[in-house]
Design a protein around this motif. Structure first.
Motif, PDB file in Angstrom:
ATOM      1  N   SER A 145      31.617  41.500 -18.834  1.00 33.87           N
ATOM      2  CA  SER A 145      31.666  42.879 -19.342  1.00 33.87           C
ATOM      3  C   SER A 145      32.123  43.847 -18.254  1.00 33.87           C
ATOM      4  O   SER A 145      32.924  44.755 -18.518  1.00 33.87           O
ATOM      5  N   THR A 149      35.475  46.198 -18.291  1.00 29.29           N
ATOM      6  CA  THR A 149      35.380  47.656 -18.177  1.00 29.29           C
ATOM      7  C   THR A 149      36.215  48.171 -17.012  1.00 29.29           C
ATOM      8  O   THR A 149      36.930  49.169 -17.137  1.00 29.29           O
ATOM      9  N   VAL A 156      38.554  54.108 -20.294  1.00 28.68           N
ATOM     10  CA  VAL A 156      37.164  54.579 -20.241  1.00 28.68           C
ATOM     11  C   VAL A 156      37.100  56.016 -19.746  1.00 28.68           C
ATOM     12  O   VAL A 156      36.432  56.878 -20.338  1.00 28.68           O
ATOM     13  N   GLU A 165      29.622  53.332 -21.191  1.00 29.97           N
ATOM     14  CA  GLU A 165      29.847  52.025 -20.595  1.00 29.97           C
ATOM     15  C   GLU A 165      28.787  51.705 -19.543  1.00 29.97           C
ATOM     16  O   GLU A 165      28.360  50.556 -19.417  1.00 29.97           O
ATOM     17  N   ARG A 168      25.789  50.592 -21.409  1.00 27.10           N
ATOM     18  CA  ARG A 168      25.990  49.260 -21.991  1.00 27.10           C
ATOM     19  C   ARG A 168      25.832  48.174 -20.933  1.00 27.10           C
ATOM     20  O   ARG A 168      25.158  47.159 -21.152  1.00 27.10           O
TER      21      ARG A 168
END
Length: 537
Positions: A145, A149, A156, A165, A168
């Protein structure tokens, strides 16, 4: 004289011990580094041998995280095993011999330490392995992840999603923390239970030896020597719980890595055929179906492409165009029919050799952080600077080429425009001097003027290399109108083929409908004056 001799023996023993310890640590580090290097090398080698479909289901960073975790845990286990368990085993062996020599009961009590302590470590330690396997999985998810990102940081930040983000990723991070704390509780339980057991055994042995002194079966001198020697057992055993916990951690990490290593590599022919220079490509009733799909992605595809031809595949998204490209380069294997290269069945071909004769330009340009030279040499490490400049010139990349081959382009070519990235990808493909060059939606993300300019570059490449096979995949039909032959696909089948003009004559055909929709001029061909447009802009 006796004292002096004993002191000399003591000094010699200390010297030998120090020398032996240094040799131990040296070879310990050598073995540890070699094991880590071999583990990494074998894992990477196996990973690249896996079928392409395996990577379609994996996020970038997950495999690396599992590999790194297994490597670090294994190296740490080796170091602590040698420093603790090996020393303990040597000490126990020496003391056991002397203990049995002094009295069989003392020897038996020392011997019983091992199975009793082993049982305690086994029942508590195996719980650590279960948690560790979960930690490896969640850590891999976190790494995947985070990598995604960071790779999409422009999106983003542009959308103001930093906090979303961050939350998360921190959710997964907190889950890993909870698992680590649960493992820590188990390790503390293991350490406490192991320490209590060792102290209890030590007290039992002490009581037994004092009882034997009381009975007159051993002397005070034997008691003292055994008691002093016992420190060579009980001190290492005090750390054995830590090694047991590390063993379970390493075992859990290696089992997760083992799941990847257990995947069988891509099947290769026992006696692969080298096709040499690529002259013909033939699809003979080719069909393909994904394992999780309910319907085939391709069915009954038959076509032939010859040296020097420019061929294109057109159709709606999901019609099977990219699947055909992946079948051609061997990333997929047909579930029906055959792909023949120079008349040889693809199942018998040495695809490693074939792929070195292919240039590939995708929609998402796969560029690497580094310099222009490094990105070009990635596909042809033996190319000279003159070769690189010639490839850049052929791809019409004079703008970035003028900055020098040592120009750094940033991760994924962030410092370049979309057109420059595509042109650099074309130059990289040309540097291989390929027999086949593939453009898979190579201009779909560009503006119309840049697209037309790159299309002209592709035309010039095809004209300047008469034996080159050029295959293009496109949604925008204007980029493939010059192709010698266009295959129109719909739902995995070829529903039409021919030149651009011939396909337009079929007013009811899918190609004519697509052209009319895209050109917006009743089906008439576009006739942009590119120099005039560029000048005006």
């Amino acid at each position: 004289r006796g004292v002096g001799l004993l002191l000399l023996v003591s000094v010699a023993a200390a010297f030998i011990s120090r020398v032996a310890k240094n040799f131990q640590q040296y070879y310990e580090n050598v073995v540890t580094q070699r094991v880590g290097t071999e583990l990494y090398a074998n894992s990477v080698r196996h990973s690249f041998s896996l079928p392409y479909a395996v990577f379609e289901d994996q996020r970038s960073g997950e495999l690396l995280q599992k590999l790194q975790k297994a490597r670090l845990d294994s190296q740490q286990l080796i170091v602590n095993f040698v420093d603790t368990v090996f020393v303990a085993v040597v000490g126990i062996a020496a003391v056991l011999v002397y203990a049995f020599y002094v009295h069989w009961l003392i020897g038996l009590m020392y011997f019983l330490i091992l199975p009793i302590l082993g049982a305690v470590l086994f029942f508590i330690g195996r719980k650590i392995k279960t948690i560790q396997k979960t930690i490896v999985v969640e850590s891999a998810n976190l790494a995947g992840s985070t990598t995604e990102t960071l790779r999409n940081v422009e999106l983003v930040k542009s959308l103001g999603l930093e906090n979303q983000e961050t939350d998360r990723l921190n959710t997964v991070n907190d889950k890993v923390l909870d698992l680590e704390l649960s493992k820590l509780v188990l390790i503390r339980k293991l350490s406490f239970t192991q320490g209590t057991t060792v102290n209890a055994m030590r007290s039992v042995i002490l009581f037994g030896m004092l009882w034997l002194i009381f009975l007159g079966q051993i002397s005070l001198g034997q008691f003292l020597t055994l008691w002093f020697y016992s420190f060579y057992i009980f001190n290492p055993l005090g750390d054995i719980g830590t090694v047991a916990a590390q063993y379970q951690e390493a075992k859990g990490s290696l089992e997760k890595l083992g799941e990847i290593l257990a995947i069988p590599p891509e099947e290769k022919p026992a006696h692969p055929v080298a096709v040499g220079q690529l002259r013909t490509i033939q699809f003979d009733q080719v069909g393909f179906q994904y394992q999780s799909a309910g319907a085939p992605a391709l069915a009954g595809i038959s076509l032939e492409i010859k040296s020097g031809e420019t061929v294109a595949f057109a159709g709606y998204s999901g019609s099977g165009k990219t699947t055909m490209i992946k079948l051609l380069v061997g990333l997929y294997r047909p579930t029906a029919g055959k792909v023949l290269l120079n008349g040889v069945d693809g199942a018998e071909i040495d695809f490693d050799a074939l792929r070195r004769r292919i240039g590939y330009v995708s929609q998402d340009t796969q560029l690497f952080s580094g310099t222009l030279r490094e990105n070009l040499l990635f596909v042809n490490p033996d190319a000279t600077d003159d070769d690189c400049r010639e490839a850049l010139r052929a791809a019409a990349v004079e703008g970035i080429a003028s900055r020098g081959l040592d120009t750094r382009i940033g991760e994924g070519g962030l410092k370049l425009s979309g057109g420059e990235r595509q042109r650099l990808a074309i130059a990289r493909a040309l540097l291989r001097d390929p027999d086949l060059i593939i453009f898979d939606e190579a201009t779909s993300s560009l503006d119309s003027i840049t697209e037309r300019s790159i299309t002209d570059t592709i035309k010039e490449i095809a004209r300047s290399r008469p034996n080159l096979i050029t295959i293009m995949v496109a949604h925008r039909l204007s980029t493939i109108a010059h192709a010698d032959r266009i295959y129109v696909l719909q739902k995995g089948r070829v529903i039409g083929s021919g030149s651009h003009a011939a396909l337009l004559r079929d007013k009811d055909g899918l190609y004519a409908a697509l052209w009319k929709e895209q050109s917006g001029n009743g089906g008439e061909e576009e006739n942009f004056d590119v120099p005039a447009l560029v000048s005006a802009s």
